[in-house]
Design a protein around this motif. Sequence first.
Motif, mmCIF file in Angstrom:
data_model
loop_
_atom_site.group_PDB
_atom_site.id
_atom_site.type_symbol
_atom_site.label_atom_id
_atom_site.label_comp_id
_atom_site.label_asym_id
_atom_site.label_seq_id
_atom_site.Cartn_x
_atom_site.Cartn_y
_atom_site.Cartn_z
ATOM 1 N N VAL A 80 0.817 -1.216 0.000
ATOM 2 C CA VAL A 80 0.000 0.000 0.000
ATOM 3 C C VAL A 80 0.849 1.264 0.000
ATOM 4 O O VAL A 80 0.522 2.240 -0.656
ATOM 5 C CB VAL A 80 -1.003 -0.013 1.179
ATOM 6 N N ARG A 81 1.958 1.230 0.751
ATOM 7 C CA ARG A 81 2.858 2.392 0.754
ATOM 8 C C ARG A 81 4.298 1.919 0.576
ATOM 9 O O ARG A 81 4.638 0.793 0.938
ATOM 10 C CB ARG A 81 2.709 3.184 2.059
ATOM 11 N N TYR A 194 -4.983 6.568 -6.171
ATOM 12 C CA TYR A 194 -3.686 6.424 -5.489
ATOM 13 C C TYR A 194 -3.408 4.977 -5.080
ATOM 14 O O TYR A 194 -2.311 4.658 -4.645
ATOM 15 C CB TYR A 194 -3.667 7.291 -4.209
ATOM 16 N N CYS A 195 -4.404 4.100 -5.200
ATOM 17 C CA CYS A 195 -4.370 2.828 -4.462
ATOM 18 C C CYS A 195 -4.008 1.619 -5.331
ATOM 19 O O CYS A 195 -4.545 1.423 -6.418
ATOM 20 C CB CYS A 195 -5.725 2.605 -3.800
ATOM 21 N N PRO A 294 -13.032 6.136 6.208
ATOM 22 C CA PRO A 294 -11.962 6.936 5.594
ATOM 23 C C PRO A 294 -12.523 8.016 4.669
ATOM 24 O O PRO A 294 -13.388 7.715 3.848
ATOM 25 C CB PRO A 294 -11.178 5.905 4.775
ATOM 26 N N GLN A 296 -10.115 10.529 3.386
ATOM 27 C CA GLN A 296 -8.898 10.748 2.565
ATOM 28 C C GLN A 296 -8.548 12.212 2.333
ATOM 29 O O GLN A 296 -7.396 12.594 2.449
ATOM 30 C CB GLN A 296 -8.987 10.031 1.201
ATOM 31 N N ASP A 334 -9.197 7.533 7.731
ATOM 32 C CA ASP A 334 -7.879 7.558 7.078
ATOM 33 C C ASP A 334 -7.781 8.844 6.267
ATOM 34 O O ASP A 334 -8.758 9.237 5.608
ATOM 35 C CB ASP A 334 -7.725 6.399 6.077
ATOM 36 N N ILE A 335 -6.612 9.449 6.290
ATOM 37 C CA ILE A 335 -6.394 10.671 5.508
ATOM 38 C C ILE A 335 -5.050 10.578 4.788
ATOM 39 O O ILE A 335 -4.061 10.119 5.366
ATOM 40 C CB ILE A 335 -6.389 11.912 6.419
ATOM 41 N N ILE A 336 -5.042 11.016 3.537
ATOM 42 C CA ILE A 336 -3.784 11.102 2.789
ATOM 43 C C ILE A 336 -3.406 12.577 2.662
ATOM 44 O O ILE A 336 -4.220 13.389 2.224
ATOM 45 C CB ILE A 336 -3.925 10.477 1.393
ATOM 46 N N PHE A 365 -1.540 9.449 6.500
ATOM 47 C CA PHE A 365 -0.449 8.962 5.657
ATOM 48 C C PHE A 365 0.001 10.062 4.712
ATOM 49 O O PHE A 365 -0.822 10.803 4.182
ATOM 50 C CB PHE A 365 -0.916 7.774 4.806
ATOM 51 N N ILE A 366 1.307 10.142 4.502
ATOM 52 C CA ILE A 366 1.794 11.004 3.429
ATOM 53 C C ILE A 366 1.692 10.204 2.140
ATOM 54 O O ILE A 366 2.022 9.001 2.109
ATOM 55 C CB ILE A 366 3.249 11.455 3.689
ATOM 56 N N TYR A 367 1.189 10.834 1.087
ATOM 57 C CA TYR A 367 0.995 10.145 -0.189
ATOM 58 C C TYR A 367 2.275 9.440 -0.641
ATOM 59 O O TYR A 367 3.363 10.012 -0.605
ATOM 60 C CB TYR A 367 0.536 11.142 -1.269
ATOM 61 N N SER A 368 2.110 8.196 -1.073
ATOM 62 C CA SER A 368 3.245 7.406 -1.544
ATOM 63 C C SER A 368 2.913 6.903 -2.954
ATOM 64 O O SER A 368 1.916 6.187 -3.135
ATOM 65 C CB SER A 368 3.420 6.236 -0.557
ATOM 66 N N ARG A 370 2.461 4.792 -6.122
ATOM 67 C CA ARG A 370 2.464 3.341 -6.362
ATOM 68 C C ARG A 370 2.488 3.089 -7.858
ATOM 69 O O ARG A 370 1.552 3.486 -8.570
ATOM 70 C CB ARG A 370 1.214 2.681 -5.756
#
Length: 466
Positions: A80-81, A194-195, A294, A296, A334-336, A365-368, A370
């Motif tokens: 996921v990250r 993002y996922c 969530p 986001q 959950d928040i990005i 979470f900081i955006y990662s 993918r």
Amino acid sequence: MLICNNEAGMIASALDYTEKLREITPAIYGGRPKACVNTYGCQQNVSDSERIKGLLAASGYDITDNSDEADFVLFNTCAVRGHAEDRVFGNIGCMKQQKKQRPNMIVAVCGCMAQQQSVCDRVKKSYPYVDILFGTRHSHKLPEFIYKRLTGSGRIFDISEDFSGILEGLPVRRDGNLKGWLPIMYGCDNFCTYCIVPYVRGRERSRCSDDVVREAEEMIASGFKDIMLLGQNVNSYGKGLDEDINFAKLLRRINAIPGDFRIRFMTSHPKDCTVELLDAIADCEKVERHLHLPFQSGSDRILKVMNRRYDSEAYLNLIREARKRIPGVTFTSDIIVGFPGETYEDFLETVRVVKEVGFQSLFTFIYSPRNGTPAAAMPDPISREEKGRWFSELLLTQEEISKANYKACEGKTYRVLCDEITGEGRLSGKTSCSLEINFDGDASLLGSFVEVRVDRFTNVLEGTII
Ligand code: 5AD
Ligand code: SF4
């Protein structure tokens, strides 16, 4: 249980290989072999690992947490990250030495990370001491993979997507005996931009309600008091099943099972959270008064690019509706932070929603980026440092809100399931609205429901049994 011939054959084959492994391993390892399963990532992975450990135990392996003494080591991975992936590669690297010392040892990698072709290629090329790699659809074949490798096969790599059904009736070895995971669906159809999940876990598919209810009954009969229903999007449970069922109806069926236990669930998607579901939660006394919902981002522009299919007003309306229908309900989310193209003004919209809802706590979470997801190709001009500053600002905001929420619990009495002994030798338990309270009491109360009054909030809620 609805089983087609193909699936019945696959179940029979999986069980057949557990027998074969039981026959050959004592001679290879000079006694009962040991297996260690390392799990990364979400609850779905923890639950998958319990099913994998069930198969390993049926194959004659003793389960250990110590990879130094294990004859079989598995890494069940998360994609996921990015930083989870880095950690996994680091830990797989540590197996090189162990494998040198114990050549009969088998090292395997599975899960969401393994399902990606790029990871499969990298392991094939750069990690020659990994014997077996398989994706998210092939856990049931693990005994076969180990058997083949032990009987002379070359390294095994299987990330094919030819099977995405659900096999019922395979063994499970649960980690606990009070709180247990119960998967009700697999995969995700939402394709948030993002996922990676829809790509690595495939399309959404639900277990038949009879199978879910039967497993819940078995868990309750063997003493479980806290059942967590799991899925990437439990709110859309039942889609595609040939029966008149949805998540609200499933909750009512499980709630009707006799016994004193609690039903929890995650994760919910706001777009599928219906009034019918809120009413089911309100009506079912065993279902927790807590929604992990969530959102986001609070920016409507970003929500659109994320493909979340709701806006901030719809989300806030849902929260209001839930509060109206479920007295005492609490929320987590959950928040990005730092999605590609997000500006500080967009971020402030997220802070606005956080303040307006008053969450109990947040997973931030900081955006990662993918690989393979649409967002990874979007321009992302904001620096990591800047995103880090926004992230800290969000944490500080939430910390104040959480503190105020916890302070407001002082003096109130809750029904609590005693589920753990803390480091200080006290009891710890959860309320129906998912608050954790510490209080004095002895181990004989583990697994019982007690009434606890909250005395004070220090950095945890502290209370007294009344
Ligand atoms: N970057 C950061 N966070 C992510 N999540 C999912 N994908 C990413 C990503 N690429 C977060 C979402 C989701 C939670 C399980 O993980 O907030 O709800
Ligand atoms: Fe990922 Fe969105 Fe599916 Fe959740 S709902 S698993 S964030 S695609």
